[in-house]
Design a protein around this motif. Structure first.
Motif, mmCIF file in Angstrom:
data_model
loop_
_atom_site.group_PDB
_atom_site.id
_atom_site.type_symbol
_atom_site.label_atom_id
_atom_site.label_comp_id
_atom_site.label_asym_id
_atom_site.label_seq_id
_atom_site.Cartn_x
_atom_site.Cartn_y
_atom_site.Cartn_z
ATOM 1 N N LEU A 269 -5.571 5.151 2.937
ATOM 2 C CA LEU A 269 -4.936 3.885 3.302
ATOM 3 C C LEU A 269 -4.902 3.735 4.814
ATOM 4 O O LEU A 269 -4.416 4.608 5.538
ATOM 5 C CB LEU A 269 -3.519 3.843 2.729
ATOM 6 C CG LEU A 269 -2.696 2.576 3.030
ATOM 7 C CD1 LEU A 269 -3.323 1.364 2.353
ATOM 8 C CD2 LEU A 269 -1.255 2.763 2.549
ATOM 9 N N MET A 270 -5.413 2.608 5.290
ATOM 10 C CA MET A 270 -5.441 2.328 6.726
ATOM 11 C C MET A 270 -4.274 1.435 7.132
ATOM 12 O O MET A 270 -3.633 1.660 8.158
ATOM 13 C CB MET A 270 -6.767 1.653 7.079
ATOM 14 C CG MET A 270 -6.965 1.376 8.563
ATOM 15 S SD MET A 270 -8.446 0.379 8.888
ATOM 16 C CE MET A 270 -9.693 1.417 8.134
ATOM 17 N N ARG A 271 -4.008 0.413 6.329
ATOM 18 C CA ARG A 271 -2.898 -0.470 6.644
ATOM 19 C C ARG A 271 -2.512 -1.266 5.407
ATOM 20 O O ARG A 271 -3.311 -1.437 4.475
ATOM 21 C CB ARG A 271 -3.245 -1.413 7.794
ATOM 22 C CG ARG A 271 -4.294 -2.462 7.452
ATOM 23 C CD ARG A 271 -4.635 -3.337 8.636
ATOM 24 N NE ARG A 271 -5.407 -4.490 8.212
ATOM 25 C CZ ARG A 271 -6.478 -4.964 8.844
ATOM 26 N NH1 ARG A 271 -6.891 -4.371 9.946
ATOM 27 N NH2 ARG A 271 -7.111 -6.023 8.401
ATOM 28 N N ILE A 272 -1.285 -1.761 5.410
ATOM 29 C CA ILE A 272 -0.791 -2.658 4.368
ATOM 30 C C ILE A 272 -0.821 -4.057 4.949
ATOM 31 O O ILE A 272 -0.088 -4.367 5.893
ATOM 32 C CB ILE A 272 0.629 -2.270 3.924
ATOM 33 C CG1 ILE A 272 0.629 -0.853 3.339
ATOM 34 C CG2 ILE A 272 1.165 -3.279 2.911
ATOM 35 C CD1 ILE A 272 2.023 -0.342 3.027
ATOM 36 N N ASP A 273 -1.688 -4.909 4.407
ATOM 37 C CA ASP A 273 -1.840 -6.247 4.957
ATOM 38 C C ASP A 273 -0.852 -7.236 4.367
ATOM 39 O O ASP A 273 -0.559 -8.261 4.971
ATOM 40 C CB ASP A 273 -3.261 -6.754 4.721
ATOM 41 C CG ASP A 273 -4.198 -6.339 5.848
ATOM 42 O OD1 ASP A 273 -3.815 -5.436 6.604
ATOM 43 O OD2 ASP A 273 -5.291 -6.915 5.959
#
Length: 397
Positions: A358-362
């Motif tokens: 996971l890179m980011r929660i958009d």
């Protein structure tokens, strides 16, 4: 008509009274899709399925100006909803990329219960007129040039997906030049298990994608997902298979475990060449379980992403798309949508091509339903952009 700056006014119907199977069915059909550059302004545009506000139509909206470019309408006599959408490339030689929409009856309606099979229409990207209409098609994808005639061709998933069927589902390759049938491949025969009232086959053709020329014979090849029945209550077989565009032979096949990890392919999206073997690889969404990058040559697993702890209840991977390179490693990252459940809303997560983490929660939505698609860099800041739809709240940002 110009749409608001952040609100594109899209809706996908998710009935609060639907059964679990109904939720799965509605969750799988995309509400937003990258239309390519329809108005030729140098920016990708959007196809938006306006399911609640305007059933039977799909709007094409400019990614730059947010002006409405086209309205694509169903050709069915009864009310129908968009089930699958894609851009195809220029089929009729007018210099404009053409578009396809598959239409289905709404789940639980008289048309559905009466055995209506849906249809697909190919629309001119210039004026929205119907170029071709195909019966019984539920899913569609751009195939690339399968028959080597320099015109893009069309992939169709045909049959009675998710419902009682007397014949197996099938995949058709149709000529983009004249709509004629080039190839047809059949899935597994329907179940005879009378404990299962739906008695589906393997849903062969729910997921489709063109791959380009995998085997070097000058013809484009294609991949088909057969994820089994939506809930997997009966341990239905599931598989992914790459087929030759020249003669339909199998090039590679992956039969997955009963829990469907990496193989219950409800969605397939071509992505960059991760393993550097000269073939584009595949982003595969196994509903409720995972998203994997599989080799476009032999289907071995390269990367894998999973959702939250209760991803199986969240409808994780109900939508997904390649985004382009965000983290600077030279490979496309990806975005995954989860529709959520009655206690937890839907969400959109972006995952890294480097390790699948996971890179980011958009986006976190307090309501059911999230749909996602990559758009490329539409604002010119050098970073890939995306569309995120919250269908149950009737908007896209």
């Amino acid at each position: 008509m110009k749409l608001p700056n952040l609100v594109f006014g899209i809706a996908m119907f998710l009935s609060l009274m639907a059964s679990a199977r109904g939720d799965d069915i509605n969750a799988l059909f995309s509400a937003v899709r990258n239309a390519g550059d329809v108005d030729e302004d140098g920016t990708n545009d959007l196809m938006i399925a306006d399911r609640a506000l305007s059933p039977g139509s799909v709007r094409v909206i400019s990614g730059k100006s947010r002006e409405q470019i086209l309205v694509l309408r169903s050709q069915a006599a009864t009310e129908s909803l968009p089930a699958s959408m894609d851009r195809l490339g220029d089929l009729n030689g007018d210099g404009k990329s053409d578009l396809i929409v598959c239409w289905r009856p709404d789940y639980g309606t008289e048309s559905w219960n009466g055995g209506a099979r849906g249809h697909a229409c190919v629309y001119s990207g210039r004026d929205g007129r119907v170029l071709y209409k195909f019966a019984e098609a539920w899913t569609a994808a751009r195939a690339g040039d399968i028959n080597a005639d320099s015109t893009p061709d069309i992939l169709l998933g045909v049959g009675s997906f998710f419902s009682r069927a007397e014949t197996p589902e099938r995949v058709q390759v149709r000529s983009g030049r004249d709509g004629s049938l080039l190839l047809e491949k059949f899935g597994r025969a329907p179940s005879t298990n009378e404990c299962d009232p739906f008695q589906p086959g393997d849903n062969f053709g729910v997921a489709l994608a063109g791959l380009g020329d995998v085997d070097g014979d000058g013809h484009g090849d294609f991949v088909v997902g057969a994820p089994g029945e939506p809930t997997n209550l009966f341990g239905s077989p599931n598989s992914i298979e790459i087929f030759s565009g020249r003669d339909g032979r199998s090039i590679a096949r992956f039969e997955g475990p009963s829990d469907g990890r990496d193989s219950r392919a409800w969605l397939i999206v071509p992505i960059d060449d991760f393993d550097k073997d000269g073939t584009r690889d595949l982003l595969v969404g196994s509903l409720h379980t995972s998203v994997a990058v599989l080799s476009g040559r032999d289907l071995h697993r390269i990367r894998r992403s999973t959702g939250r702890e209760f991803a199986s209840a969240d409808s994780f991977a109900a939508s997904l798309d390649a985004l382009g390179d965000i983290d600077g490693d030279g490979l496309s990252d990806w975005i995954v949508g989860a529709n959520g459940n009655w206690s937890n809303g839907g969400y959109a997560h972006v995952y890294s091509s480097h390790d699948g983490e996971l890179m980011r929660i958009d986006f976190d939505c307090r309501r059911l339903g999230v749909d996602v698609c990559g758009l490329g860099d539409i604002d010119g800041d050098g970073v890939p952009d995306e569309a995120i739809g919250c269908p149950s709240r009737s908007w896209v940002r």
